[in-house]
Design a protein around this motif. Structure first.
Motif, PDB file in Angstrom:
ATOM      1  N   ILE A 251       0.848  -1.197   0.000  1.00 53.86           N
ATOM      2  CA  ILE A 251       0.000   0.000   0.000  1.00 53.86           C
ATOM      3  C   ILE A 251       0.879   1.241   0.000  1.00 53.86           C
ATOM      4  O   ILE A 251       0.646   2.192  -0.737  1.00 53.86           O
ATOM      5  N   ALA A 252       1.937   1.239   0.828  1.00 56.23           N
ATOM      6  CA  ALA A 252       2.815   2.405   0.910  1.00 56.23           C
ATOM      7  C   ALA A 252       3.520   2.641  -0.412  1.00 56.23           C
ATOM      8  O   ALA A 252       3.600   3.767  -0.892  1.00 56.23           O
ATOM      9  N   LEU A 253       4.029   1.583  -1.036  1.00 53.56           N
ATOM     10  CA  LEU A 253       4.721   1.764  -2.308  1.00 53.56           C
ATOM     11  C   LEU A 253       3.753   2.143  -3.419  1.00 53.56           C
ATOM     12  O   LEU A 253       4.057   2.946  -4.270  1.00 53.56           O
TER      13      LEU A 253
ATOM     14  N   ILE B  70       4.197   6.823  -1.498  1.00 53.46           N
ATOM     15  CA  ILE B  70       4.871   7.315  -0.291  1.00 53.46           C
ATOM     16  C   ILE B  70       6.365   7.060  -0.404  1.00 53.46           C
ATOM     17  O   ILE B  70       7.170   7.864  -0.024  1.00 53.46           O
ATOM     18  N   GLY B  71       6.733   5.892  -0.920  1.00 53.73           N
ATOM     19  CA  GLY B  71       8.129   5.628  -1.193  1.00 53.73           C
ATOM     20  C   GLY B  71       8.755   4.606  -0.278  1.00 53.73           C
ATOM     21  O   GLY B  71       8.170   4.148   0.698  1.00 53.73           O
ATOM     22  N   ALA B  72       9.976   4.291  -0.618  1.00 53.84           N
ATOM     23  CA  ALA B  72      10.700   3.254   0.110  1.00 53.84           C
ATOM     24  C   ALA B  72      11.104   3.718   1.499  1.00 53.84           C
ATOM     25  O   ALA B  72      11.341   2.896   2.377  1.00 53.84           O
ATOM     26  N   GLY B  73      11.180   5.014   1.725  1.00 53.40           N
ATOM     27  CA  GLY B  73      11.548   5.506   3.059  1.00 53.40           C
ATOM     28  C   GLY B  73      10.534   5.106   4.102  1.00 53.40           C
ATOM     29  O   GLY B  73      10.888   4.735   5.226  1.00 53.40           O
TER      30      GLY B  73
ATOM     31  N   ALA C 114      11.256   2.660   7.175  1.00 52.61           N
ATOM     32  CA  ALA C 114      10.989   3.094   8.551  1.00 52.61           C
ATOM     33  C   ALA C 114      10.081   2.102   9.263  1.00 52.61           C
ATOM     34  O   ALA C 114      10.286   1.783  10.436  1.00 52.61           O
ATOM     35  N   GLY C 115       9.083   1.584   8.558  1.00 49.90           N
ATOM     36  CA  GLY C 115       8.202   0.592   9.181  1.00 49.90           C
ATOM     37  C   GLY C 115       8.920  -0.691   9.502  1.00 49.90           C
ATOM     38  O   GLY C 115       8.715  -1.292  10.558  1.00 49.90           O
ATOM     39  N   VAL C 116       9.815  -1.110   8.599  1.00 50.56           N
ATOM     40  CA  VAL C 116      10.559  -2.343   8.830  1.00 50.56           C
ATOM     41  C   VAL C 116      11.550  -2.160   9.971  1.00 50.56           C
ATOM     42  O   VAL C 116      11.761  -3.055  10.778  1.00 50.56           O
ATOM     43  N   TYR C 117      12.155  -0.989  10.073  1.00 52.38           N
ATOM     44  CA  TYR C 117      13.173  -0.765  11.104  1.00 52.38           C
ATOM     45  C   TYR C 117      12.545  -0.411  12.451  1.00 52.38           C
ATOM     46  O   TYR C 117      12.885  -0.993  13.476  1.00 52.38           O
TER      47      TYR C 117
END
Length: 126
Positions: A54-56, A60-63, A67-70
């Motif tokens: 959904i974000a990609l 919104i982008g990979a950032g 951030a969600g993964v980290y």
């Protein structure tokens, strides 16, 4: 337009498969082929990657995904550490209160015992 000049032809610049550019007459060019349109449905994604897709997909982008993964697991770790610290502090407070009550009862002598009996009588009356 000047009648003495030859008629201009529409010419297009085309990139060849080898990467070079050339001039070509649009009438001689093959019809452009459109690739088949691929439609992705979010409900086909596995549950753990739905938010990333959904974000990609929304630009919104990979950032945001990074951030969600980290920060996702990092947030869980921090909250777990805080909960463990609070549980340890609560346990220490209960043990210290029990120790203070035990010491006061044993050191208090007759007055401590009388006070303890008075408190227990007051509890029974209620």
């Amino acid at each position: 337009m000047d009648p003495h000049l030859p008629a201009t032809r529409a010419v297009t610049v085309v990139q060849l498969p080898d990467g070079t550019y050339t001039y070509a007459d649009p009438a001689n060019l093959p019809a452009p082929q459109t690739p088949p349109q691929v439609v992705q449905h979010i409900h086909h994604a596995p549950p753990d990657r739905t938010m990333q897709r959904i974000a990609l997909g929304s630009g919104i982008g990979a950032g945001t995904v990074a951030a969600g993964v980290y920060f996702g697991p990092l947030l869980v770790g921090v909250l777990t550490a805080i909960a463990a610290n609070l549980a340890l502090l609560a346990f220490l407070a209960a043990v210290m209160a029990w120790g203070v009550v035990t010491v006061v009862k044993s050191v208090g002598g007759d007055e401590g015992k009388a006070a303890s009996k008075a408190v227990s009588r007051a509890r029974r009356r209620r």
